[in-house]
Design a protein around this motif. Structure first.
Motif, PDB file in Angstrom:
ATOM      1  N   LEU A 121       5.271  16.758  11.618  1.00 42.93           N
ATOM      2  CA  LEU A 121       6.648  17.225  11.424  1.00 42.93           C
ATOM      3  C   LEU A 121       6.910  18.513  12.193  1.00 42.93           C
ATOM      4  N   GLU A 128       0.454  14.144   8.595  1.00 43.92           N
ATOM      5  CA  GLU A 128       1.878  13.809   8.561  1.00 43.92           C
ATOM      6  C   GLU A 128       2.737  15.064   8.613  1.00 43.92           C
ATOM      7  N   LEU A 153      14.612  23.413  16.491  1.00 40.21           N
ATOM      8  CA  LEU A 153      14.296  22.179  15.778  1.00 40.21           C
ATOM      9  C   LEU A 153      14.813  20.944  16.495  1.00 40.21           C
ATOM     10  N   VAL A 200       0.849  -1.189   0.000  1.00 49.47           N
ATOM     11  CA  VAL A 200       0.000   0.000   0.000  1.00 49.47           C
ATOM     12  C   VAL A 200       0.883   1.236   0.000  1.00 49.47           C
ATOM     13  N   GLU A 201       0.541   2.186  -0.855  1.00 46.65           N
ATOM     14  CA  GLU A 201       1.323   3.418  -0.854  1.00 46.65           C
ATOM     15  C   GLU A 201       0.640   4.423   0.068  1.00 46.65           C
ATOM     16  N   ASP A 202       1.417   5.039   0.973  1.00 52.82           N
ATOM     17  CA  ASP A 202       0.835   6.041   1.861  1.00 52.82           C
ATOM     18  C   ASP A 202       1.087   7.419   1.273  1.00 52.82           C
ATOM     19  N   LYS A 203       0.009   8.167   1.075  1.00 53.99           N
ATOM     20  CA  LYS A 203       0.165   9.552   0.612  1.00 53.99           C
ATOM     21  C   LYS A 203       0.634  10.429   1.772  1.00 53.99           C
ATOM     22  N   ILE A 204       1.345  11.467   1.443  1.00 51.58           N
ATOM     23  CA  ILE A 204       1.680  12.453   2.473  1.00 51.58           C
ATOM     24  C   ILE A 204       0.430  13.288   2.715  1.00 51.58           C
ATOM     25  N   ASP A 205      -0.040  13.337   3.974  1.00 51.92           N
ATOM     26  CA  ASP A 205      -1.296  14.038   4.242  1.00 51.92           C
ATOM     27  C   ASP A 205      -1.102  15.151   5.274  1.00 51.92           C
ATOM     28  N   ARG A 234      14.039  20.433   5.356  1.00 56.51           N
ATOM     29  CA  ARG A 234      14.870  19.265   5.642  1.00 56.51           C
ATOM     30  C   ARG A 234      14.071  17.968   5.624  1.00 56.51           C
ATOM     31  N   SER A 235      12.767  18.062   5.782  1.00 49.82           N
ATOM     32  CA  SER A 235      11.994  16.835   6.005  1.00 49.82           C
ATOM     33  C   SER A 235      11.099  16.433   4.841  1.00 49.82           C
ATOM     34  N   LEU A 236      10.781  17.360   3.945  1.00 49.36           N
ATOM     35  CA  LEU A 236       9.879  17.007   2.855  1.00 49.36           C
ATOM     36  C   LEU A 236      10.673  16.768   1.575  1.00 49.36           C
ATOM     37  N   PRO A 237      10.149  15.920   0.708  1.00 52.28           N
ATOM     38  CA  PRO A 237      10.811  15.728  -0.589  1.00 52.28           C
ATOM     39  C   PRO A 237      10.848  17.066  -1.331  1.00 52.28           C
ATOM     40  N   LYS A 288      12.472  23.390   8.939  1.00 52.71           N
ATOM     41  CA  LYS A 288      12.123  22.013   9.289  1.00 52.71           C
ATOM     42  C   LYS A 288      11.565  21.279   8.065  1.00 52.71           C
ATOM     43  N   ARG A 292      10.169  17.964  -4.152  1.00 51.99           N
ATOM     44  CA  ARG A 292       9.155  18.277  -5.163  1.00 51.99           C
ATOM     45  C   ARG A 292       8.062  19.212  -4.639  1.00 51.99           C
TER      46      ARG A 292
END
Lengths: 159, 1020
Positions: free
Chosen positions: A42, A38, A152, A30-35, A102-105, A99, A107
């Motif tokens: 962070l 989430e 942080l 199962v692929e989890d979307k970033i929501d 550093r933590s999100l892709p 933050k 894109r």
């Protein structure tokens, strides 16, 4: 430092519980979307610059003001300073930005803004936070960077 | 005789032969030569014009003295040698080190006189300039003084302030931590036992200049001195005498306001130690200023370590102020102090929605902990404020905060004995009222706190609650726990309270609780459609949690026994047996165990009479049921009295041996009876068939007792014979494991004699015959299982350290290269090294040799590593997984010295395709990063790239998560080792932030953050 606190005894809000893990979270297929949640997770434990509390404790950030669209690669965060004249607003915004940087892709396009009508110099702060070059320049400043890192730093690593 | 002595001395003087002192001292001890002989022979060298030669001669004397025992030298010899070496101190400074070294040996002699002590001290103080000596010689000086201070304090006291002054001179500007540890100990004794005279301030200066200590031991420090050693040594000195108060308190005040976290913490703990010694009078003036500093730390620091230190200091301040109470005029001091504190805090208590409420609660708790008087005063003022605050609030969060603080105060009251003067007495009504209303607020955390609060109230010494209060409490809890939508957290808190009430006031509470619960159990659920009622499993769970104490156990077990034989309750069997087991864990006294023994007999009866009814059989052999029953039996067997043991054991063994015919089943269909085809009418668990599973019930009964009584168990030999035969039968894996465990449990404790050895050799023969025979695919099913039996028997023998154990474990190791049995043999290592709850443990009184796991690890490691390298590639995996089982279960301190040997294999395991092996290996690595950082440090070059590769391992998120956790752990290594890899790691983790699984992303965020922030300053 005791005398110069901007808000010496702020209101404390209740914390949201930890995200409940579900069966799907452990399923490789199962692929989890970033929501929203989430991304909120962070930033909710970022330390407040002047109190031994987190941004969530002070209700500076809450889950309802985090908007994520994984498919369109966009994140928008609205945060609420504890008092309208809070001089820490820019620093808090910057901390959130760093933050997520550093933590999100990479894109994602991230917008960090003050919730409308909650701060005296809302526009100026928003403009600063939206200016990529100014943010980059701010992080070149080693003192400022260390203050941001302090915010942080997780409780775990500070022992 | 003189000749060898002569030549030995020349050997030393000319050739630096280090063995000479030892040889000479031996001839001295043997009486072959005398001390005078040596001195006479040395004479020429001692008066030589060359300083170097004189030094060497003195060194020889000193070295010889260090070889002798404390009592060897006579009084005269000690005096003579001491005087002589003191003379040497007046010689060239070059000779001081060996002379001091010699004196160090002499200072330990038993027969040293007061005059000589005085002479040595005075000469050292006069002639020796400690600051220009090397570290080892300064150490000698401290050791001499330490020796005198601890062994001859009276003689030192005669020297009075001269000694104090001399010591100050010596210690001044000492820098070496090894010396400081001794010097602090000396200073502590001096401050406490010698007249300081005019030197109070000087000696304070000479020690306090080290405060606060900031010391990081060099890596590979052989002395092993830590910062903590020095801090404690210094703290003892500073708090040694009230005379230091005027100097020390301002110093502490200054450090408390420092920016360094470690200095603050040290100052707070030192303040706590000092307050106790200095006394209320000395502390009085500054106590409020100290309080203000402490308050600031508690409100603002947000650091748990600082806060802990602040709490300790505050409690110590209050305790000290309380000791001033004996003098009547001092009464003002404590009362006034607390009044000031309360005035500072009151306003915060009235604003429970704000940040400082909780800190204030902790602060007041620290004050109240100081003494009973303090507690009483704090409670009298704060509780009314809290009540007011609670009643004014409408929001949940502030109410929540009020109860937190209220509970802290109640908790502290509980730590003192107030007799009839309990501060809660007058306020009991409103407090109960708060808890009563809070318990109905629809917020879990508030309800939990309220129940905890009630527990605190009712468990207070002399609780001053009425019977009605208590029964109300019980009723309220009972309503909570039996409600269907009750949260588990609340339920468990209520159960704790109910259990306490029931066991403390059984006669009062029982009639309110058990009838209600029993009724709900008996109610016919079928037609009740009421959703607010919880089901029977919950009721049984509640019963299991709240029942303890003889009287309660009796009532509840009687009921459970009735349910056990009632066909209507077969569906609830798992819960009933679980309830019985849980209650049994709280019964250790003879009387309650007697009630439980009835259950043991009852279970026997049920199994032997009902096992031919398919309905009963299926319930009784349900894995959960059989495990609950066995656990229950084990619990009883661990505590039963010797009067019932024999009865029960023969009851069980006889029916297991004899073929007991069972009632014919009338309720089930003929088809269902087919499962008993081998034994349709009788119970025979020791023959291969469907009843073998009940051996699990037999094990606790016959494997529980002390080793020496095992041979007295009725029919034991016959049973054992049957069990050993069963090992070679093809059975289902579950009953097969039960059999192995039972066999192992018995062998582990069987009396050592020839017949045991014969028995074991026969077993070994059969096993190796079975496992080593070639081919025959058909027999493989049974044979495969024999590997497990081999592992279990090995375990039983290795644990007791039996001489034949090695033969068994060697067979197991040799199987690792087997195509079919290899991986099972590897699992055997896990069987051998994992602790079991059910067998071969302390509560079953197993025969356990100390450190058997460590021994097993060391004895087999080399074999495995060696065989790994020579093995065929398709079985290499087995060695790695055997190794991983060993690593997982062996104490880290044993693994560390072997690590360099193991490390290549660990990396191989990471590269393998076996998921479990990779995971276990990463766990081991994560552990090692903590415990053996020096080994891991050297391997980063191979480790980090491999871990980064595993962070994107497609097939399994578990591997990715473990790899990321391992990377996070790595940041605990010294910074300079990591910096070269930092950019690479931080960059490589960017794609992992976009992993498809959230759990992986979370770990990636943590790992990346730690690698980015790892050079942040820890302090501040």
């Amino acid at each position: 430092m005791g005398d110069s606190l901007i808000n010496a005894n702020p209101i404390i809000y209740e914390k949201t519980g930890e995200r409940v893990l579900e069966q799907d979270d452990f399923d490789d297929n199962v692929e989890d979307k970033i929501d929203n949640r989430e991304v909120f997770d962070l930033i909710r434990n970022i330390n407040d610059p002047e109190h031994p509390l987190t941004l969530e404790d002070l209700n500076v950030v809450d889950c309802d003001n985090v908007h994520v669209n994984d498919d369109e690669n966009s994140v928008e965060i609205l945060f609420t300073p504890t008092i309208p004249h809070c001089s820490m607003a820019t620093l808090i915004g910057l901390s959130i930005r760093v933050k997520l940087l550093r933590s999100l892709p990479p894109r994602f396009k991230v917008d960090v803004k003050i919730s409308p009508g909650t701060h005296a110099s809302e526009e100026a702060v928003n403009k600063q936070l939206a200016d990529k070059e100014r943010v980059a320049a701010a992080l070149e400043n080693s003192h400022l960077l260390s203050v941001v890192n302090q915010c942080l730093k997780s409780k775990r690593s500070s022992g | 005789m003189a000749a060898p002595c002569d030549s030995l001395i020349e050997d030393f003087m000319q050739n630096d032969d280090g063995t000479v002192p030892k040889k000479l001292s031996q001839t001295l001890v043997n009486g072959k030569i005398s001390l005078t002989d040596i001195i006479e022979n040395l004479g020429g060298h001692m008066t030589n014009t060359e300083v170097e030669v004189r030094k060497k001669a003195t060194q020889l004397i000193a070295d010889i003295l260090h070889q002798l025992s404390h009592s060897f030298l006579s009084h005269n010899q000690v005096s003579l040698l001491s005087t002589y070496l003191c003379e040497k101190l007046k010689d060239h400074a070059f000779i001081h080190p060996p002379a001091l070294y010699g004196l160090e040996a002499l200072s330990r002699c038993d027969l040293i006189s007061r005059e000589i002590i005085e002479l040595i001290c005075r000469t050292i103080f006069k002639e020796v300039h400690a600051q220009s000596l090397p570290q080892s010689s300064r150490r000698s000086v401290y050791k001499i003084l330490f020796q005198f201070l601890t062994g001859h304090l009276k003689d030192v006291q005669v020297l009075g302030t001269d000694f104090v002054y001399g010591f100050i001179q010596c210690m001044d500007s000492e820098q070496d931590p090894r010396n400081l540890v001794i010097a602090f100990t000396c200073a502590h004794i001096i401050i406490q036992h010698l007249p300081l005279g005019v030197f109070v301030e000087e000696i304070f200066e000479v020690v306090s200049c080290y405060f606060p200590i900031d010391f990081t031991p060099p890596s590979n420090d052989p002395s092993g001195i830590t910062q903590e050693d020095l801090i404690l040594g210094l703290r003892k000195c500073l708090s040694a005498s009230p005379k230091f108060a005027q100097y020390c308190l301002p110093l502490l005040m200054e450090k408390l306001t420092s920016d360094m976290k470690s200095a603050k913490i040290d100052a707070l703990y030192t303040l706590a130690s000092c307050a106790a010694v200095y006394g209320s009078e000395k502390m009085f003036e500054l106590q409020m200023s100290f309080f203000n500093c402490i308050k600031k730390e508690m409100f603002l620091s947000g650091d748990t370590k600082v806060e802990e230190a602040a709490i300790t200091a505050l409690t110590a301040l209050i305790k000290t102020a309380s000791t001033g109470l004996t003098q009547s005029d001092r009464k003002k001091s404590l009362e006034g102090f607390i009044e000031d504190i309360l005035n500072e805090c009151k306003s915060h208590l009235l604003q429970p929605e704000l940040m400082l409420m909780k800190s204030t609660g902790r602060l007041l708790q620290a004050v109240a902990t100081g003494s009973a008087d303090a507690c009483s005063q704090v409670a009298m003022v704060t509780i009314p404020l809290l009540i007011e605050s609670y009643n004014k609030q409408t929001q949940h969060t502030p109410k929540h905060n009020v109860i937190i603080v209220l509970n802290k105060i109640s908790e502290t009251i509980g730590t003192f004995k107030f007799g009839n003067q309990s501060p809660l007495q007058s306020m009991k009504e409103p407090v109960l009222c708060i808890y009563g209303s809070a318990i109905d607020i629809d917020v879990t955390s508030i309800q939990v706190l309220a129940v905890k609060g009630l527990y605190l109230l009712v468990s207070l010494h002399n609780e001053c609650l009425t019977d009605v209060d208590k029964t109300n409490m019980a009723d309220k809890c009972l309503n909570k726990v039996t409600a269907s939508q009750c949260e588990t957290e609340i339920r468990s808190e209520c159960n704790i309270l109910l259990s306490f009430l029931l066991s403390t006031f059984p006669d009062l509470i029982q009639p309110h609780v058990y009838p209600v619960l029993f009724n709900k159990l008996h109610n016919d659920c079928m037609d009740v459609d009421d959703k607010t009622e919880c089901d029977k499993t919950v009721i049984l769970n509640i019963l299991s949690e709240i029942t303890s104490g003889l009287h309660n156990v009796k009532i509840v077990t009687q009921l459970l026994y009735k349910l056990l034989i009632d066909k209507e309750y077969l569906d609830l069997y798992v819960c009933i047996t679980e309830c019985l087991y849980k209650i049994s864990t709280r019964c250790t006294d003879i009387d309650s165990v007697l009630y439980l023994c009835e259950g043991v007999k009852l279970i026997h009866q049920i199994i032997t009479t009902h096992c031919r009814c398919p309905r009963w059989y299926n319930v009784l052999t349900n894995t959960a049921v059989i495990s609950n029953i066995s656990s229950f039996l084990r619990q009883v067997a661990a505590h039963w009295s010797h009067t019932v043991v024999n009865d029960i054991q023969s009851l069980y063994t006889e029916s297991f041996l004899k073929t007991v015919s069972c009632k014919n089943c009338e309720c089930c269909s003929i088809e269902a009876l087919a499962q008993f085809q081998s034994n349709p009418e009788s119970f025979c668990p020791l023959k291969p068939g469907c009843d073998c599973v009940f051996i699990s019930v037999l094990s606790p009964i016959i494997c529980c007792g002390p080793a020496k009584l095992q041979k007295d168990i009725p029919n034991i030999e016959e049973i054992q014979k049957y069990l050993h035969d069963l090992i070679f039968e093809p059975l289902d894996s579950v009953p097969y494991e039960y059999i192995c465990k039972c066999v192992a449990g018995l062998l582990n404790k069987q009396e050592q004699n020839e017949s045991l050895d014969t028995l074991l050799l026969k077993l070994l023969d059969n096993l190796s015959g079975c496992l080593c025979e070639k081919g025959n695919e058909n027999s493989c099913y049974g044979n495969k299982q024999c590997v497990a039996a081999l592992a279990w028997i090995s375990k039983a023998l290795i644990m007791r350290g039996h001489k034949l154990s090695e033969k068994f474990s060697d067979l197991l190791v040799s199987l690792l290269c087997h195509q079919v049995y290899g991986c099972l043999a590897a699992d055997g290592f896990s069987i051998i090294l994992t602790d079991n709850d059910d067998i071969l443990n302390k509560s079953m009184q197993a025969n356990i040799r100390m450190m058997y796991k460590q021994r097993f690890f060391l004895e087999n490691l080399d074999k495995i590593v060696h065989n790994y390298h020579t093995a065929d590639s398709d079985v290499k995996m087995n060695y790695l997984s055997a190794l991983s089982h060993m690593l997982k279960n062996t104490n880290k301190s044993v693994i560390l010295p072997e690590l360099s040997k193991l490390y290549p294999l660990l990396i191989q395991s990471l590269l393998s395709n076996d998921l479990d092996l990779q995971l276990v290996t990463m766990d081991t690595l994560t552990d090692l990063i903590f415990n053996a950082s020096n080994v891991i440090e050297k391997q980063l070059d191979s480790l980090i790239p491999q871990l980064l590769k595993m962070c994107v391992y497609k097939q399994s998120l578990k591997v990715r998560v473990s790899a990321l956790k391992c990377l996070t752990q790595l940041t605990n290594l010294p910074l300079h080792k990591l910096l070269p890899y930092r950019n690479k790691v931080v960059r490589s983790l960017v794609p992992v932030l976009d992993d498809r699984k959230r759990l992986v992303r979370n770990e990636a965020v943590i790992a990346r953050q730690e690698w980015i922030l790892m050079d942040m300053d820890e302090d501040k």
